[in-house]
Scaffold this motif. Structure first.
Motif, PDB file in Angstrom:
ATOM      1  N   UNK A  48       0.819  -1.214   0.000  1.00 39.37           N
ATOM      2  CA  UNK A  48       0.000   0.000   0.000  1.00 39.37           C
ATOM      3  C   UNK A  48       0.854   1.265   0.000  1.00 39.37           C
ATOM      4  N   UNK A  49       2.043   1.203   0.603  1.00 40.15           N
ATOM      5  CA  UNK A  49       2.930   2.375   0.590  1.00 40.15           C
ATOM      6  C   UNK A  49       3.431   2.657  -0.826  1.00 40.15           C
ATOM      7  N   UNK A  50       3.591   1.605  -1.609  1.00 40.19           N
ATOM      8  CA  UNK A  50       3.964   1.737  -3.020  1.00 40.19           C
ATOM      9  C   UNK A  50       2.798   2.325  -3.822  1.00 40.19           C
ATOM     10  N   UNK A  51       1.575   1.806  -3.576  1.00 44.87           N
ATOM     11  CA  UNK A  51       0.377   2.325  -4.257  1.00 44.87           C
ATOM     12  C   UNK A  51       0.206   3.813  -3.971  1.00 44.87           C
ATOM     13  N   UNK A  52       0.491   4.200  -2.746  1.00 40.63           N
ATOM     14  CA  UNK A  52       0.342   5.601  -2.324  1.00 40.63           C
ATOM     15  C   UNK A  52       1.239   6.504  -3.178  1.00 40.63           C
ATOM     16  N   UNK A  53       2.478   6.092  -3.347  1.00 46.94           N
ATOM     17  CA  UNK A  53       3.409   6.849  -4.197  1.00 46.94           C
ATOM     18  C   UNK A  53       2.879   6.928  -5.629  1.00 46.94           C
ATOM     19  N   UNK A  54       2.485   5.791  -6.165  1.00 48.26           N
ATOM     20  CA  UNK A  54       1.995   5.749  -7.552  1.00 48.26           C
ATOM     21  C   UNK A  54       0.799   6.668  -7.768  1.00 48.26           C
ATOM     22  N   UNK A  55      -0.111   6.667  -6.807  1.00 45.82           N
ATOM     23  CA  UNK A  55      -1.312   7.503  -6.920  1.00 45.82           C
ATOM     24  C   UNK A  55      -0.976   8.982  -6.882  1.00 45.82           C
ATOM     25  N   UNK A  56      -0.049   9.358  -6.023  1.00 49.15           N
ATOM     26  CA  UNK A  56       0.296  10.771  -5.886  1.00 49.15           C
ATOM     27  C   UNK A  56       1.074  11.307  -7.078  1.00 49.15           C
ATOM     28  N   UNK A  57       2.049  10.541  -7.569  1.00 49.37           N
ATOM     29  CA  UNK A  57       2.832  11.042  -8.711  1.00 49.37           C
ATOM     30  C   UNK A  57       1.970  11.062  -9.976  1.00 49.37           C
ATOM     31  N   UNK A  58       0.961  10.181 -10.033  1.00 47.24           N
ATOM     32  CA  UNK A  58       0.057  10.178 -11.189  1.00 47.24           C
ATOM     33  C   UNK A  58      -0.732  11.483 -11.271  1.00 47.24           C
ATOM     34  N   UNK A  59      -0.957  12.129 -10.133  1.00 46.68           N
ATOM     35  CA  UNK A  59      -1.662  13.412 -10.114  1.00 46.68           C
ATOM     36  C   UNK A  59      -0.906  14.463 -10.941  1.00 46.68           C
ATOM     37  N   UNK A  60       0.433  14.330 -10.966  1.00 50.39           N
ATOM     38  CA  UNK A  60       1.256  15.284 -11.710  1.00 50.39           C
ATOM     39  C   UNK A  60       1.770  14.710 -13.027  1.00 50.39           C
ATOM     40  N   UNK A  61       1.104  13.651 -13.501  1.00 52.17           N
ATOM     41  CA  UNK A  61       1.424  13.118 -14.816  1.00 52.17           C
ATOM     42  C   UNK A  61       2.587  12.157 -14.880  1.00 52.17           C
ATOM     43  N   UNK A  62       3.142  11.749 -13.739  1.00 43.48           N
ATOM     44  CA  UNK A  62       4.240  10.788 -13.757  1.00 43.48           C
ATOM     45  C   UNK A  62       3.708   9.355 -13.762  1.00 43.48           C
ATOM     46  N   UNK A  63       4.528   8.446 -14.249  1.00 43.73           N
ATOM     47  CA  UNK A  63       4.188   7.028 -14.255  1.00 43.73           C
ATOM     48  C   UNK A  63       5.017   6.312 -13.187  1.00 43.73           C
ATOM     49  N   UNK A  64       4.568   5.130 -12.746  1.00 45.50           N
ATOM     50  CA  UNK A  64       5.330   4.398 -11.723  1.00 45.50           C
ATOM     51  C   UNK A  64       6.801   4.214 -12.075  1.00 45.50           C
ATOM     52  N   UNK A  65       7.083   4.015 -13.365  1.00 45.62           N
ATOM     53  CA  UNK A  65       8.476   3.794 -13.775  1.00 45.62           C
ATOM     54  C   UNK A  65       9.328   5.063 -13.768  1.00 45.62           C
ATOM     55  N   UNK A  66       8.716   6.214 -13.504  1.00 39.73           N
ATOM     56  CA  UNK A  66       9.472   7.468 -13.455  1.00 39.73           C
ATOM     57  C   UNK A  66      10.243   7.646 -12.148  1.00 39.73           C
ATOM     58  N   UNK A  67       9.984   6.757 -11.171  1.00 42.80           N
ATOM     59  CA  UNK A  67      10.734   6.790  -9.913  1.00 42.80           C
ATOM     60  C   UNK A  67      11.285   5.391  -9.643  1.00 42.80           C
ATOM     61  N   UNK A  68      12.260   5.309  -8.755  1.00 41.99           N
ATOM     62  CA  UNK A  68      12.825   4.013  -8.374  1.00 41.99           C
ATOM     63  C   UNK A  68      12.253   3.623  -7.011  1.00 41.99           C
ATOM     64  N   UNK A  69      11.535   2.512  -6.975  1.00 43.63           N
ATOM     65  CA  UNK A  69      10.916   2.039  -5.734  1.00 43.63           C
ATOM     66  C   UNK A  69      11.839   1.036  -5.055  1.00 43.63           C
ATOM     67  N   UNK A  70      12.123   1.279  -3.790  1.00 48.46           N
ATOM     68  CA  UNK A  70      13.044   0.425  -3.034  1.00 48.46           C
ATOM     69  C   UNK A  70      12.364  -0.037  -1.747  1.00 48.46           C
ATOM     70  N   UNK A  71      12.354  -1.330  -1.517  1.00 45.30           N
ATOM     71  CA  UNK A  71      11.774  -1.857  -0.284  1.00 45.30           C
ATOM     72  C   UNK A  71      12.722  -1.639   0.886  1.00 45.30           C
ATOM     73  N   UNK A  72      12.246  -0.944   1.915  1.00 45.05           N
ATOM     74  CA  UNK A  72      13.081  -0.667   3.087  1.00 45.05           C
ATOM     75  C   UNK A  72      12.493  -1.274   4.361  1.00 45.05           C
TER      76      UNK A  72
END
Length: 343
Positions: A149-173
């Protein structure tokens, strides 16, 4: 003779009443007492009600023996349910939507969190260059686990500004101190995580908050209203075969919801394990206070909340855009209503 008839009538009535109660008790018999429950980050306040239910003894009160398996993130807990190693999961509501599209029906039976409680924060030395979500492009963002869900949260927010999930690097911490360490060491540029991790990083001055979903006001700004978060979910076929077991699980959690609604942050701190404090009891109490508004008090997801969750997924997930989702099959409120009627 009249006395004998009267006695016989009383005896027969008592026998019938006894049979009726025996039948009722039998109808409520728990089909599966030994359960394995999967969760991704048990020490997070997102899943506070799970730890409280365990520590307060409410599972045992319902006749259940629950073994809890803690994973690094919600996606792994979901996999444990699909793979058959878990009977039930406390996880994000959006998993019920995504799995329906994949043809693997899972159903939520109780809402634990009416808001996600997830916070997206930027490392302090990067904050000046991040004024909006689009400025996260190319950055390393730490989440509890990819697909969670923390990943989904990022994806949803960056999509608001036209970015796609692949536009950032997701790292499990992960959760807890591992997530704190990843930020402090500079392994990530931003973090999407929950309390007490976020409150710890804020108090230490390591991050600047970009988006906060711990309060009703903030959720209205981000998503237009209620956005259900943590829920209790099962495979639908398990519910069909074990309705009394499911009811017992819901009863236990519902009792916790009532306890939590009346509890102080100090009460919570006394109940959870000390390792949840991240080395600072006062910080943990502050985190509980900050997160308290996100917990559900009814256990029921309102229809608008389900719709908001679906709309959020459709914004960034190409797989969801043309999918037909029956939201009524993602949440069954009958167990919560029955629990409420019994208390």
């Amino acid at each position: 003779m009249k006395v004998l008839k009267t006695w016989f009538g009383v005896w027969a009535g008592a026998l019938a009443l006894s049979a009726m109660f025996a039948g009722a008790a039998s109808a409520q018999a728990i089909e599966k007492k030994d359960l394995t429950l999967g969760v991704g980050g048990k020490g997070l306040l997102y899943y506070l009600q799970l730890t409280l239910t365990e520590r307060l003894g409410y599972f045992k009160d319902q006749g259940l023996n629950v073994t809890i398996t803690d994973f690094g993130g919600g996606a792994k807990a979901l996999q444990s349910l699909i793979g058959g190693s878990a009977d039930v999961v406390t996880g994000a509501y959006e998993h019920t939507i995504r799995m329906q599209v994949k043809g693997q029906p899972i159903t939520a039976v109780l809402e634990l969190g009416r808001f996600p409680g997830i916070v997206l924060a930027v490392r302090k030395d990067k904050a000046a260059q991040v004024k909006s979500f689009k400025d996260l492009k190319g950055m390393k963002i730490g989440v509890t686990a990819p697909g969670s869900s923390t990943n989904f949260f990022v994806n949803a927010l960056i999509a608001k500004d036209g970015l796609k999930p692949e536009d950032v690097s997701i790292i499990g911490v992960g959760t807890g101190l591992s997530a704190v360490a990843a930020m402090k060491k500079g392994d990530i540029d931003a973090i999407s995580n929950l309390d007490p991790v976020i409150t710890k990083l804020q108090q230490d001055g390591d991050v600047v908050v970009l988006a906060d979903s711990r309060t009703e006001e903030d959720n209205k700004k981000l998503f237009g209203g209620n956005n259900p978060a943590a829920v209790v979910y099962f495979k639908q076929d398990f519910i069909d075969k074990n309705p009394n077991t499911v009811q017992a699980v819901v009863n236990a959690f519902y009792k916790t919801q009532k306890w939590l609604a009346a509890a102080t942050p100090e009460d919570v701190a006394k109940t959870v394990p000390e390792e949840y404090y991240l080395g600072d009891r006062a910080l943990y109490i502050a985190a509980v206070k900050a997160s308290k508004p996100m917990y559900s008090v009814t256990g029921i997801i309102p229809p608008e909340g389900m719709k908001n969750a679906l709309d959020m997924l459709v914004r960034f997930d190409a797989e969801m855009k043309d999918a037909k989702v029956d939201l009524s099959k993602t949440f069954n409120d009958s167990f919560a209503k029955k629990a409420a009627a019994q208390m």
